[in-house]
Scaffold this motif. Structure first.
Motif, PDB file in Angstrom:
ATOM      1  N   ASN A   1       0.822  -1.214   0.000  1.00  0.00           N
ATOM      2  CA  ASN A   1       0.000   0.000   0.000  1.00  0.00           C
ATOM      3  C   ASN A   1       0.854   1.261   0.000  1.00  0.00           C
ATOM      4  O   ASN A   1       0.474   2.288  -0.572  1.00  0.00           O
ATOM      5  N   GLU A   2       2.035   1.197   0.599  1.00  0.00           N
ATOM      6  CA  GLU A   2       2.902   2.367   0.647  1.00  0.00           C
ATOM      7  C   GLU A   2       3.573   2.623  -0.697  1.00  0.00           C
ATOM      8  O   GLU A   2       3.589   3.769  -1.184  1.00  0.00           O
ATOM      9  N   PHE A   3       4.129   1.588  -1.322  1.00  0.00           N
ATOM     10  CA  PHE A   3       4.772   1.872  -2.614  1.00  0.00           C
ATOM     11  C   PHE A   3       3.750   2.081  -3.724  1.00  0.00           C
ATOM     12  O   PHE A   3       4.035   2.749  -4.715  1.00  0.00           O
ATOM     13  N   GLU A   4       2.530   1.564  -3.549  1.00  0.00           N
ATOM     14  CA  GLU A   4       1.493   1.846  -4.537  1.00  0.00           C
ATOM     15  C   GLU A   4       1.091   3.316  -4.493  1.00  0.00           C
ATOM     16  O   GLU A   4       0.850   3.939  -5.530  1.00  0.00           O
ATOM     17  N   ASN A   5       1.031   3.912  -3.295  1.00  0.00           N
ATOM     18  CA  ASN A   5       0.764   5.351  -3.185  1.00  0.00           C
ATOM     19  C   ASN A   5       1.853   6.165  -3.883  1.00  0.00           C
ATOM     20  O   ASN A   5       1.562   7.154  -4.567  1.00  0.00           O
ATOM     21  N   LEU A   6       3.091   5.745  -3.721  1.00  0.00           N
ATOM     22  CA  LEU A   6       4.194   6.439  -4.385  1.00  0.00           C
ATOM     23  C   LEU A   6       4.108   6.278  -5.899  1.00  0.00           C
ATOM     24  O   LEU A   6       4.347   7.228  -6.653  1.00  0.00           O
ATOM     25  N   ARG A   7       3.777   5.088  -6.345  1.00  0.00           N
ATOM     26  CA  ARG A   7       3.661   4.851  -7.794  1.00  0.00           C
ATOM     27  C   ARG A   7       2.590   5.751  -8.407  1.00  0.00           C
ATOM     28  O   ARG A   7       2.822   6.395  -9.455  1.00  0.00           O
TER      29      ARG A   7
END
Length: 247
Positions: free
Chosen positions: A67-73
């Protein structure tokens, strides 16, 4: 009396927490080959992707909390779309995107109690291998300009050492993929990674317009020299001539 923790100890505790979270994930490898940049993730999921396209010549790979790297993506995609629309598509670069990510991760690390448990690679394919760009970003916003190959997540040091032994400049796609898979397997000598357990994509400089392409499982099987799962499910041909009906 309130409990006091020094700023140095707070930063150390945050860093240790983030590193442990990243190490629990499965590894991702990014490496250059003769026609572009290859991304290989130890990821059996077909819904939760670790590798994705950001813009025409730019791709993103990540390990850690989804969920954290998806927000960054998603933030990177918005940044690229807005800048490409307002200015020119050529103004959207991996370097600019890496700077944006570095600022976000650095702010989160220093100003919040919980850091992001992520590590990223932002890569841009150039006209030649010399102009390819690969940037690695860690949980605290640090940026490294990488060349040749990168390993993140899991037992990253073991994977990186295996890559160092196998990597060479000018590898073909087949050679690069096999080197990447063998390096991922170095974490566990008893484990064999098959196409169904891998997420694979490329930035291919020979394509037109959008240079990112995710490789289908069947294509990965071909490159690895595995028997096709579709072929193995087909009924076998009869070994001899069929008997005429009615006789």
């Amino acid at each position: 009396m309130p409990f006091y923790v020094s700023p140095e100890q707070q930063m150390k505790d945050k860093a240790d927490y983030a590193r442990k979270g990243i190490a629990r994930g499965r590894s991702v490898v990014v490496l250059q080959y003769d026609d572009g940049i290859l991304f290989v993730a130890d990821n059996p999921s077909r819904a939760l992707h670790k590798i994705s396209e950001i813009y025409d010549r730019i791709a993103f790979a990540a390990v850690g909390k989804y969920n954290e790297f998806e927000n960054l993506r998603l933030g990177g995609v918005r940044y690229a779309d807005i800048n490409g629309y307002q200015y020119d598509r050529r103004d959207v670069t991996a370097r600019g995107l890496a700077n944006v990510y570095a600022q976000s991760l650095g702010t989160i690390f220093t100003e919040t109690n919980k850091p992001y448990e992520v590590e990223l690679v932002v890569a841009e394919v150039g006209e030649s291998a010399e102009t390819d760009q690969i940037y690695r970003l860690t949980f605290d916003g640090s940026v490294a300009d990488e060349h040749g190959y990168v390993a993140m997540g899991g037992q990253a040091e073991a994977v990186a050492q295996a890559l160092k032994d196998r990597y060479r400049e000018g590898m073909t796609l087949t050679e690069a993929l096999r080197a990447a898979v063998a390096s991922l397997e170095a974490q566990d000598s008893d484990r064999r990674l098959e196409a169904k357990s891998l997420e694979v994509a490329v930035l291919d400089r020979n394509r037109e317009h959008r240079l990112f392409k995710a490789l289908a499982k069947r294509r990965v099987e071909e490159l690895l020299g595995e028997p096709s799962s579709e072929d193995s499910s087909e009924p076998a041909e009869p070994s001899g001539p069929s008997k005429p009906s009615g006789s």
